[in-house]
Design a protein around this motif. Structure first.
Motif, PDB file in Angstrom:
ATOM      1  N   LEU A  21      69.698 116.843  33.599  1.00  0.00           N
ATOM      2  CA  LEU A  21      68.085 117.086  33.435  1.00  0.00           C
ATOM      3  C   LEU A  21      67.768 118.070  32.319  1.00  0.00           C
ATOM      4  O   LEU A  21      66.772 117.451  31.284  1.00  0.00           O
ATOM      5  CB  LEU A  21      67.388 117.843  34.881  1.00  0.00           C
ATOM      6  N   LEU A  44      65.872 122.436  40.907  1.00  0.00           N
ATOM      7  CA  LEU A  44      66.279 120.995  41.154  1.00  0.00           C
ATOM      8  C   LEU A  44      67.058 121.196  42.496  1.00  0.00           C
ATOM      9  O   LEU A  44      68.017 121.834  42.646  1.00  0.00           O
ATOM     10  CB  LEU A  44      67.122 120.558  40.269  1.00  0.00           C
ATOM     11  N   ALA A  68      62.277 118.061  41.778  1.00  0.00           N
ATOM     12  CA  ALA A  68      62.169 118.813  40.807  1.00  0.00           C
ATOM     13  C   ALA A  68      61.101 119.721  40.869  1.00  0.00           C
ATOM     14  O   ALA A  68      59.866 118.816  40.576  1.00  0.00           O
ATOM     15  CB  ALA A  68      62.576 118.082  39.611  1.00  0.00           C
ATOM     16  N   ALA A 113      68.517 112.373  37.699  1.00  0.00           N
ATOM     17  CA  ALA A 113      68.566 113.495  36.613  1.00  0.00           C
ATOM     18  C   ALA A 113      67.319 112.860  35.533  1.00  0.00           C
ATOM     19  O   ALA A 113      66.200 113.694  35.162  1.00  0.00           O
ATOM     20  CB  ALA A 113      69.306 114.117  36.164  1.00  0.00           C
TER      21      ALA A 113
END
Length: 129
Positions: A21, A44, A68, A113
């Motif tokens: 991410l 996350l 997220a 991600a």
């Protein structure tokens, strides 16, 4: 995103998914550091759920659900400039091979991600426009 380019330190969880991410965010925002004008904090959470089960009780398909939560903070005074939460999911199938199944899971997590990072970037861009 030009207003943020190279001026945001990205803070993500120290996990493989967090690394992926963060890598995507840094790819689009540029490389920031502790001296940057802004700090982007991202939490996350990824959950895995079996969604397809054979009559014998074997799970043959899994879904990865990710959430997220992010906060863009102005370092000079701690003001939260933008914040929010984004979510998405991906899936993968199991096989008779443990290695292939683990590879499929890793690929699904990488896709998730990237999706979450892109959603954060889109929301930041819309919020700062």
């Amino acid at each position: 995103m030009e207003t943020l380019r190279d001026d945001v330190e990205v803070i993500v969880p120290e996990t493989i998914a967090g690394y992926r991410l963060g890598d995507r965010l840094r790819d689009r925002l540029g490389i920031g550091d502790a001296q940057s004008l802004y700090r982007l904090d991202v939490d996350l959470e990824i959950r895995e759920a079996g969604v397809a089960v054979t009559q014998e009780g074997e799970v043959t398909r899994f879904t990865l659900e990710g959430v997220a939560a992010y906060r863009l903070i102005l370092r000079s005074d701690g003001t939260v400039v933008a914040s929010g939460e984004t979510d998405s999911f991906t899936g993968y199938s199991t096989t008779d091979s443990t290695v292939a199944t683990e590879n499929a899971r890793a690929n699904a997590e990488a896709r998730l991600a990237r999706i979450l990072a892109d959603q954060i970037l889109t929301r930041l861009q819309a919020g700062l426009a």
